[in-house]
Design a protein around this motif. Structure first.
Motif, mmCIF file in Angstrom:
data_model
loop_
_atom_site.group_PDB
_atom_site.id
_atom_site.type_symbol
_atom_site.label_atom_id
_atom_site.label_comp_id
_atom_site.label_asym_id
_atom_site.label_seq_id
_atom_site.Cartn_x
_atom_site.Cartn_y
_atom_site.Cartn_z
ATOM 1 N N ASP A 123 0.806 -1.222 0.000
ATOM 2 C CA ASP A 123 0.000 0.000 0.000
ATOM 3 C C ASP A 123 0.842 1.275 0.000
ATOM 4 O O ASP A 123 0.565 2.195 -0.785
ATOM 5 C CB ASP A 123 -0.976 0.008 1.178
ATOM 6 C CG ASP A 123 -2.203 -0.870 0.949
ATOM 7 O OD1 ASP A 123 -2.583 -1.090 -0.222
ATOM 8 O OD2 ASP A 123 -2.791 -1.316 1.951
ATOM 9 N N SER A 134 0.536 3.874 -3.133
ATOM 10 C CA SER A 134 -0.064 5.188 -2.859
ATOM 11 C C SER A 134 0.921 6.318 -3.126
ATOM 12 O O SER A 134 0.565 7.339 -3.719
ATOM 13 C CB SER A 134 -0.556 5.254 -1.408
ATOM 14 O OG SER A 134 -1.587 4.320 -1.192
ATOM 15 N N SER A 135 2.170 6.151 -2.697
ATOM 16 C CA SER A 135 3.159 7.210 -2.920
ATOM 17 C C SER A 135 3.491 7.338 -4.402
ATOM 18 O O SER A 135 3.677 8.454 -4.912
ATOM 19 C CB SER A 135 4.426 6.952 -2.092
ATOM 20 O OG SER A 135 5.065 5.745 -2.483
ATOM 21 N N ALA A 159 1.430 6.695 -6.852
ATOM 22 C CA ALA A 159 0.266 7.327 -7.476
ATOM 23 C C ALA A 159 0.315 8.838 -7.302
ATOM 24 O O ALA A 159 -0.023 9.594 -8.223
ATOM 25 C CB ALA A 159 -1.021 6.768 -6.875
ATOM 26 N N ALA A 160 0.754 9.297 -6.132
ATOM 27 C CA ALA A 160 0.829 10.737 -5.878
ATOM 28 C C ALA A 160 1.865 11.416 -6.770
ATOM 29 O O ALA A 160 1.713 12.584 -7.137
ATOM 30 C CB ALA A 160 1.161 10.988 -4.403
ATOM 31 N N ASN A 193 -5.827 -0.834 -0.811
ATOM 32 C CA ASN A 193 -5.889 0.624 -0.677
ATOM 33 C C ASN A 193 -4.965 1.307 -1.680
ATOM 34 O O ASN A 193 -5.314 2.332 -2.263
ATOM 35 C CB ASN A 193 -5.522 1.050 0.746
ATOM 36 C CG ASN A 193 -6.607 0.725 1.742
ATOM 37 O OD1 ASN A 193 -7.789 0.766 1.418
ATOM 38 N ND2 ASN A 193 -6.215 0.387 2.957
ATOM 39 N N GLY A 194 -3.781 0.744 -1.860
ATOM 40 C CA GLY A 194 -2.845 1.333 -2.812
ATOM 41 C C GLY A 194 -3.353 1.271 -4.235
ATOM 42 O O GLY A 194 -3.193 2.232 -5.005
ATOM 43 N N ALA A 245 -5.809 3.957 -4.741
ATOM 44 C CA ALA A 245 -5.142 5.259 -4.901
ATOM 45 C C ALA A 245 -4.611 5.429 -6.319
ATOM 46 O O ALA A 245 -4.697 6.518 -6.904
ATOM 47 C CB ALA A 245 -4.010 5.392 -3.885
#
Length: 194
Positions: free
Chosen positions: A114, A118-119, A121-122, A142-143, A146
């Motif tokens: 995750d 997530s990082s 994706a940002a 969750n990741g 994202a």
């Protein structure tokens, strides 16, 4: 589903997550990468937290690209494969580097999928491809969500094709995907860059 991807123009990075059964799956995936494959690939494989890992060296023997274990502030190099080290989360800091984190384990795992997804994706948003493979955890759900919220592309190994179906099945139920593929289909897309 999004149209076929052009690796040279549409994707700046690929993130991959795997757990139970992941060594075998990653051996096949990395073995499918052609020597001129350009997008950097960042991988989290759930590893024992308190002992060194030789996974980059072992799987590097099957890959035509350089394969290494990440260090803090490691540069993200095109045409290479980077593994998160044991007991550290690997985060995409910016388009050029990763950071290692001792934040709390996610679903009992550090490294966890995750935080990487997530990082990434940002940072890479719609120019990111996330691939979630076999595993017996819900890490990655969750990741993957994202990644999709940021406009990235999600490929998930078909649960019935996975050694451990829980991880891909949970991610599909929670986040969905642009493509649900067997491992061989994922490998074929890598070979064809499409």
């Amino acid at each position: 589903m999004k149209p076929s991807l052009d690796w040279q123009h549409d994707i700046d990075a690929i993130v991959v997550g795997a757990s139970a059964g992941g060594v075998t799956a990653l051996r096949e995936l990395l073995g499918a990468l052609p020597a001129d494959f350009r997008p950097p690939m960042l991988i989290v494989l759930h590893l024992p937290r308190h002992r060194p890992s030789t996974i980059a060296e072992v799987l590097g023997a099957y890959c035509a690209l350089p394969v290494y274990e990440a260090c803090d502030k490691q540069r993200i190099e095109r045409g290479s494969v980077m593994f998160a080290p044991p007991d550290y989360h690997m985060l995409v800091e910016d388009e050029a580097s990763v950071a290692l984190s001792l934040d709390e384990p996610v679903l009992f795992s550090r490294p966890a999928i995750d935080p990487l997804f997530s990082s990434a994706a940002a940072v890479f948003s719609n120019r990111l491809l996330a691939i979630l493979l076999t595993g017996a955890s819900t890490d990655g759900s969750n990741g993957l969500a994202a990644v999709r919220r940021a406009g990235g592309t999600a490929w998930v190994q078909a649960p019935e094709d996975a050694t451990a179906s829980m991880m891909p099945a949970a991610a599909l139920a929670y986040a969905g995907a642009e493509a649900v593929l067997t491992l061989e289909e994922i490998c074929q897309r890598m070979r064809n860059r499409a």
